[in-house]
Design a protein around this motif. Structure first.
Motif, mmCIF file in Angstrom:
data_model
loop_
_atom_site.group_PDB
_atom_site.id
_atom_site.type_symbol
_atom_site.label_atom_id
_atom_site.label_comp_id
_atom_site.label_asym_id
_atom_site.label_seq_id
_atom_site.Cartn_x
_atom_site.Cartn_y
_atom_site.Cartn_z
ATOM 1 N N ASP A 1 -2.222 11.552 -2.295
ATOM 2 C CA ASP A 1 -3.458 10.862 -2.643
ATOM 3 C C ASP A 1 -3.317 9.399 -2.257
ATOM 4 O OD1 ASP A 1 -4.781 12.961 -3.826
ATOM 5 O OD2 ASP A 1 -4.061 12.500 -5.841
ATOM 6 N N GLY A 2 -4.427 8.773 -2.014
ATOM 7 C CA GLY A 2 -4.326 7.334 -1.840
ATOM 8 C C GLY A 2 -5.208 6.827 -0.744
ATOM 9 N N PRO A 3 -5.016 5.639 -0.335
ATOM 10 C CA PRO A 3 -3.936 4.707 -0.665
ATOM 11 C C PRO A 3 -4.175 3.975 -1.977
ATOM 12 C CG PRO A 3 -5.338 3.729 0.979
ATOM 13 C CD PRO A 3 -5.870 5.115 0.729
ATOM 14 N N PHE A 4 -3.076 3.516 -2.577
ATOM 15 C CA PHE A 4 -3.084 2.728 -3.797
ATOM 16 C C PHE A 4 -2.359 1.417 -3.533
ATOM 17 C CE2 PHE A 4 -3.259 7.119 -5.277
ATOM 18 C CZ PHE A 4 -4.336 7.065 -6.147
ATOM 19 N N VAL A 5 -2.573 0.449 -4.409
ATOM 20 C CA VAL A 5 -1.914 -0.851 -4.312
ATOM 21 C C VAL A 5 -0.910 -0.952 -5.460
ATOM 22 C CG1 VAL A 5 -2.251 -3.346 -4.348
ATOM 23 C CG2 VAL A 5 -3.981 -1.881 -3.322
ATOM 24 N N VAL A 6 0.300 -1.400 -5.155
ATOM 25 C CA VAL A 6 1.324 -1.589 -6.176
ATOM 26 C C VAL A 6 0.975 -2.854 -6.966
ATOM 27 C CG1 VAL A 6 3.771 -2.066 -6.587
ATOM 28 C CG2 VAL A 6 3.094 -0.472 -4.794
ATOM 29 N N ARG A 7 0.858 -2.723 -8.292
ATOM 30 C CA ARG A 7 0.542 -3.865 -9.156
ATOM 31 C C ARG A 7 1.793 -4.445 -9.796
ATOM 32 N NH1 ARG A 7 -3.358 -6.247 -7.330
ATOM 33 N NH2 ARG A 7 -5.133 -4.928 -7.069
ATOM 34 N N GLU A 8 2.677 -3.577 -10.300
ATOM 35 C CA GLU A 8 3.865 -4.054 -10.996
ATOM 36 C C GLU A 8 5.002 -3.069 -10.780
ATOM 37 O OE1 GLU A 8 4.965 -5.708 -15.449
ATOM 38 O OE2 GLU A 8 2.947 -4.980 -15.014
ATOM 39 N N LEU B 1 0.854 -1.184 0.000
ATOM 40 C CA LEU B 1 0.000 0.000 0.000
ATOM 41 C C LEU B 1 0.890 1.233 0.000
ATOM 42 C CD1 LEU B 1 -2.710 -0.996 2.611
ATOM 43 C CD2 LEU B 1 -2.914 -0.997 0.138
ATOM 44 N N VAL B 2 0.592 2.180 -0.888
ATOM 45 C CA VAL B 2 1.411 3.385 -1.008
ATOM 46 C C VAL B 2 0.523 4.614 -1.136
ATOM 47 C CG1 VAL B 2 3.377 2.223 -2.076
ATOM 48 C CG2 VAL B 2 1.574 3.139 -3.513
ATOM 49 N N ALA C 1 7.910 9.626 -6.180
ATOM 50 C CA ALA C 1 6.666 10.311 -5.841
ATOM 51 C C ALA C 1 5.777 9.450 -4.953
ATOM 52 C CB ALA C 1 5.912 10.700 -7.112
ATOM 53 N N LEU C 2 6.308 8.374 -4.370
ATOM 54 C CA LEU C 2 5.520 7.465 -3.542
ATOM 55 C C LEU C 2 6.118 7.334 -2.165
ATOM 56 C CD1 LEU C 2 4.972 4.519 -6.031
ATOM 57 C CD2 LEU C 2 3.384 6.352 -5.519
ATOM 58 N N LYS C 3 5.260 7.036 -1.212
ATOM 59 C CA LYS C 3 5.748 6.617 0.098
ATOM 60 C C LYS C 3 4.826 5.537 0.627
ATOM 61 C CE LYS C 3 3.674 10.002 3.246
ATOM 62 N NZ LYS C 3 4.004 11.015 4.224
ATOM 63 N N LYS C 4 5.362 4.667 1.456
ATOM 64 C CA LYS C 4 4.583 3.539 1.950
ATOM 65 C C LYS C 4 3.487 4.018 2.887
ATOM 66 C CE LYS C 4 7.661 -0.262 1.348
ATOM 67 N NZ LYS C 4 8.138 -1.495 1.886
ATOM 68 N N TYR C 5 2.385 3.299 2.842
ATOM 69 C CA TYR C 5 1.218 3.601 3.677
ATOM 70 C C TYR C 5 1.055 2.474 4.684
ATOM 71 C CZ TYR C 5 -3.652 4.245 5.007
ATOM 72 O OH TYR C 5 -4.809 4.404 5.710
ATOM 73 N N TYR C 6 0.975 2.819 5.943
ATOM 74 C CA TYR C 6 0.788 1.846 7.009
ATOM 75 C C TYR C 6 -0.554 2.120 7.670
ATOM 76 C CZ TYR C 6 5.787 1.300 6.358
ATOM 77 O OH TYR C 6 7.026 1.087 5.824
ATOM 78 N N PRO C 7 -1.572 1.284 7.397
ATOM 79 C CA PRO C 7 -2.900 1.550 7.990
ATOM 80 C C PRO C 7 -2.926 1.346 9.489
ATOM 81 C CG PRO C 7 -2.937 -0.469 6.703
ATOM 82 C CD PRO C 7 -1.575 0.113 6.566
#
Length: 78
Positions: free
Chosen positions: A40-47, A19-20, A72-78
């Motif tokens: 923005d987000g969270p998004f899931v890394v697909r590839e 999750l990012v 332009a991404l950073k990890k998301y920790y719910p």
């Protein structure tokens, strides 16, 4: 100088399923300036590609056509 910078730089690795949050790179003219959202987000890394390009999808599974740079991404920790 390069050695001092590289000693503090963190290497970020993203894997499929992570999750990012994606940084907002454009500022809309009707935004609230410093109170606007930075991510923005969270998004899931697909590839993940070797040059740092990453394809994301929404949480519901809708895949985005454009790739995003890992800077332009950073990890998301719910």
């Amino acid at each position: 100088m390069a050695r001092a910078f590289n000693a503090r730089a963190r290497h970020r690795e993203f894997y499929p399923g992570d999750l990012v949050l994606r940084k907002v790179l454009h500022i809309a003219p009707d935004s609230r300036c410093k109170f606007a959202y930075k991510y923005d987000g969270p998004f899931v890394v697909r590839e993940v590609f070797s040059g740092g390009a990453i394809i994301l999808s929404d949480m519901d599974g809708t895949e985005n056509a454009l790739s995003v740079n890992a800077d332009a991404l950073k990890k998301y920790y719910p």
